[in-house]
Design a protein around this motif. Sequence first.
Motif, PDB file in Angstrom:
ATOM      1  N   LEU A  43      53.944 -22.373  43.369  1.00 62.03           N
ATOM      2  CA  LEU A  43      55.327 -22.291  43.833  1.00 62.03           C
ATOM      3  C   LEU A  43      55.422 -21.502  45.129  1.00 62.03           C
ATOM      4  O   LEU A  43      56.112 -21.910  46.082  1.00 62.03           O
ATOM      5  CB  LEU A  43      56.186 -21.640  42.745  1.00 62.03           C
ATOM      6  CG  LEU A  43      57.684 -21.550  43.019  1.00 62.03           C
ATOM      7  CD1 LEU A  43      58.316 -22.931  42.995  1.00 62.03           C
ATOM      8  CD2 LEU A  43      58.361 -20.641  41.981  1.00 62.03           C
ATOM      9  N   ARG A  44      54.733 -20.379  45.182  1.00 56.69           N
ATOM     10  CA  ARG A  44      54.743 -19.540  46.383  1.00 56.69           C
ATOM     11  C   ARG A  44      54.222 -20.302  47.592  1.00 56.69           C
ATOM     12  O   ARG A  44      54.838 -20.280  48.667  1.00 56.69           O
ATOM     13  CB  ARG A  44      53.856 -18.306  46.139  1.00 56.69           C
ATOM     14  CG  ARG A  44      53.717 -17.372  47.325  1.00 56.69           C
ATOM     15  CD  ARG A  44      52.662 -16.329  47.054  1.00 56.69           C
ATOM     16  NE  ARG A  44      51.316 -16.890  47.152  1.00 56.69           N
ATOM     17  CZ  ARG A  44      50.223 -16.276  46.732  1.00 56.69           C
ATOM     18  NH1 ARG A  44      50.319 -15.100  46.120  1.00 56.69           N
ATOM     19  NH2 ARG A  44      49.046 -16.832  46.888  1.00 56.69           N
ATOM     20  N   ALA A  69      56.655 -21.174  50.703  1.00 54.62           N
ATOM     21  CA  ALA A  69      56.294 -20.571  51.986  1.00 54.62           C
ATOM     22  C   ALA A  69      56.018 -21.645  53.024  1.00 54.62           C
ATOM     23  O   ALA A  69      56.424 -21.523  54.189  1.00 54.62           O
ATOM     24  CB  ALA A  69      55.078 -19.658  51.821  1.00 54.62           C
ATOM     25  N   GLY A  70      55.356 -22.713  52.615  1.00 50.75           N
ATOM     26  CA  GLY A  70      55.086 -23.818  53.527  1.00 50.75           C
ATOM     27  C   GLY A  70      56.349 -24.490  54.006  1.00 50.75           C
ATOM     28  O   GLY A  70      56.494 -24.823  55.191  1.00 50.75           O
ATOM     29  N   ARG A  71      57.297 -24.700  53.081  1.00 46.41           N
ATOM     30  CA  ARG A  71      58.561 -25.324  53.470  1.00 46.41           C
ATOM     31  C   ARG A  71      59.382 -24.413  54.373  1.00 46.41           C
ATOM     32  O   ARG A  71      60.040 -24.883  55.313  1.00 46.41           O
ATOM     33  CB  ARG A  71      59.374 -25.691  52.221  1.00 46.41           C
ATOM     34  CG  ARG A  71      58.780 -26.769  51.331  1.00 46.41           C
ATOM     35  CD  ARG A  71      58.321 -27.997  52.094  1.00 46.41           C
ATOM     36  NE  ARG A  71      59.329 -28.459  53.044  1.00 46.41           N
ATOM     37  CZ  ARG A  71      59.067 -29.225  54.099  1.00 46.41           C
ATOM     38  NH1 ARG A  71      57.825 -29.617  54.350  1.00 46.41           N
ATOM     39  NH2 ARG A  71      60.035 -29.598  54.915  1.00 46.41           N
ATOM     40  N   MET A  72      59.374 -23.111  54.098  1.00 41.85           N
ATOM     41  CA  MET A  72      60.108 -22.172  54.954  1.00 41.85           C
ATOM     42  C   MET A  72      59.498 -22.135  56.359  1.00 41.85           C
ATOM     43  O   MET A  72      60.215 -22.069  57.358  1.00 41.85           O
ATOM     44  CB  MET A  72      60.099 -20.781  54.329  1.00 41.85           C
ATOM     45  CG  MET A  72      60.959 -20.659  53.082  1.00 41.85           C
ATOM     46  SD  MET A  72      62.734 -20.887  53.382  1.00 41.85           S
ATOM     47  CE  MET A  72      63.118 -19.347  54.250  1.00 41.85           C
ATOM     48  N   HIS A  73      58.172 -22.194  56.434  1.00 39.38           N
ATOM     49  CA  HIS A  73      57.514 -22.219  57.747  1.00 39.38           C
ATOM     50  C   HIS A  73      57.863 -23.499  58.496  1.00 39.38           C
ATOM     51  O   HIS A  73      58.189 -23.453  59.694  1.00 39.38           O
ATOM     52  CB  HIS A  73      56.003 -22.102  57.570  1.00 39.38           C
ATOM     53  CG  HIS A  73      55.244 -22.288  58.850  1.00 39.38           C
ATOM     54  ND1 HIS A  73      55.215 -21.324  59.837  1.00 39.38           N
ATOM     55  CD2 HIS A  73      54.506 -23.346  59.310  1.00 39.38           C
ATOM     56  CE1 HIS A  73      54.489 -21.772  60.851  1.00 39.38           C
ATOM     57  NE2 HIS A  73      54.053 -22.987  60.556  1.00 39.38           N
ATOM     58  N   GLN A 115      49.357 -12.298  54.704  1.00 42.32           N
ATOM     59  CA  GLN A 115      49.202 -11.082  53.906  1.00 42.32           C
ATOM     60  C   GLN A 115      50.534 -10.661  53.290  1.00 42.32           C
ATOM     61  O   GLN A 115      50.598 -10.243  52.128  1.00 42.32           O
ATOM     62  CB  GLN A 115      48.652  -9.944  54.772  1.00 42.32           C
ATOM     63  CG  GLN A 115      47.208 -10.110  55.190  1.00 42.32           C
ATOM     64  CD  GLN A 115      46.234  -9.942  54.036  1.00 42.32           C
ATOM     65  OE1 GLN A 115      46.598  -9.513  52.949  1.00 42.32           O
ATOM     66  NE2 GLN A 115      44.983 -10.290  54.260  1.00 42.32           N
ATOM     67  N   VAL A 116      51.605 -10.777  54.052  1.00 45.37           N
ATOM     68  CA  VAL A 116      52.927 -10.411  53.530  1.00 45.37           C
ATOM     69  C   VAL A 116      53.321 -11.349  52.392  1.00 45.37           C
ATOM     70  O   VAL A 116      53.834 -10.916  51.363  1.00 45.37           O
ATOM     71  CB  VAL A 116      53.983 -10.437  54.651  1.00 45.37           C
ATOM     72  CG1 VAL A 116      55.390 -10.198  54.087  1.00 45.37           C
ATOM     73  CG2 VAL A 116      53.659  -9.388  55.707  1.00 45.37           C
ATOM     74  N   ILE A 117      53.071 -12.633  52.568  1.00 50.15           N
ATOM     75  CA  ILE A 117      53.430 -13.624  51.544  1.00 50.15           C
ATOM     76  C   ILE A 117      52.725 -13.325  50.225  1.00 50.15           C
ATOM     77  O   ILE A 117      53.318 -13.441  49.149  1.00 50.15           O
ATOM     78  CB  ILE A 117      53.098 -15.044  52.055  1.00 50.15           C
ATOM     79  CG1 ILE A 117      54.149 -15.464  53.097  1.00 50.15           C
ATOM     80  CG2 ILE A 117      53.036 -16.054  50.916  1.00 50.15           C
ATOM     81  CD1 ILE A 117      53.784 -16.710  53.881  1.00 50.15           C
ATOM     82  N   ASP A 141      65.828 -28.203  52.680  1.00 57.45           N
ATOM     83  CA  ASP A 141      64.451 -28.196  53.188  1.00 57.45           C
ATOM     84  C   ASP A 141      63.449 -27.875  52.082  1.00 57.45           C
ATOM     85  O   ASP A 141      62.362 -28.450  52.043  1.00 57.45           O
ATOM     86  CB  ASP A 141      64.321 -27.180  54.323  1.00 57.45           C
ATOM     87  CG  ASP A 141      65.003 -27.656  55.592  1.00 57.45           C
ATOM     88  OD1 ASP A 141      64.485 -28.588  56.227  1.00 57.45           O
ATOM     89  OD2 ASP A 141      66.067 -27.107  55.941  1.00 57.45           O
ATOM     90  N   LEU A 142      63.809 -26.962  51.192  1.00 57.56           N
ATOM     91  CA  LEU A 142      62.889 -26.607  50.112  1.00 57.56           C
ATOM     92  C   LEU A 142      62.664 -27.769  49.162  1.00 57.56           C
ATOM     93  O   LEU A 142      61.576 -27.923  48.600  1.00 57.56           O
ATOM     94  CB  LEU A 142      63.440 -25.400  49.333  1.00 57.56           C
ATOM     95  CG  LEU A 142      63.595 -24.093  50.114  1.00 57.56           C
ATOM     96  CD1 LEU A 142      64.116 -22.991  49.206  1.00 57.56           C
ATOM     97  CD2 LEU A 142      62.290 -23.672  50.772  1.00 57.56           C
TER      98      LEU A 142
END
Length: 205
Positions: free
Chosen positions: A40-41, A45-49, A95-97, A120-121
């Motif tokens: 899920l992460r 994260a990929g979709r947000m990027h 690293q933050v993710i 988008d998600l």
Amino acid sequence: MRDYKLCCDGDELRALDLYVWNMQVSAAFGETIGFLEVALRNTLAGRMHARHVRKRRSGSWLDDPAGELAPRARADIAEARRRVLGKRKPLTADQVITELNFGFWRFLLANQYRTTLWPDLLRGFAHIPGSDQRSALDGRVRRLHDLRNRLAHHEPVWNKPLEDRARDARDVLGYLDPVAASWWNDRHCRIEALLDACPVVRPRA
């Protein structure tokens, strides 16, 4: 052990068996939820990027240049960055993710983002059925997050609707990637076998 003994009519040996089973099924759910959390992460994260790049914004989506994230999410990102620095690791987005907890990703699916982030998600969940997709996904992830918190505090789960939570996990993994879901469920998930082996008759709701 009081609740275990009550369930077992005062039989201490059966109560101990139930206690050990509770530990085993908790570990099995921890494995599956951990696998799901990473999937899920990475997806979110990929979709947000991708959204950040499509909108031609500078920096990282974690910087929230358009002020779209809730204060709680921004606080989670700031805390994740402090943890990265505390570990003396490079302060990169990756690293933050990895330092952001399950709760952060869960709340990206919340109703408050339905007209901003969600369109988008949704692209990350190509196999989710139905019309109210955000609500269906949010409910399942919320329930798994609540269970994960119980597991983290070593609370009893034997009297919870574990069959339903197992179904939630299977559904969310299937929404993300049916092939990965089948691989995990068929080869590595221990939940179903343990549920069948419970030493007492458990409540289903």
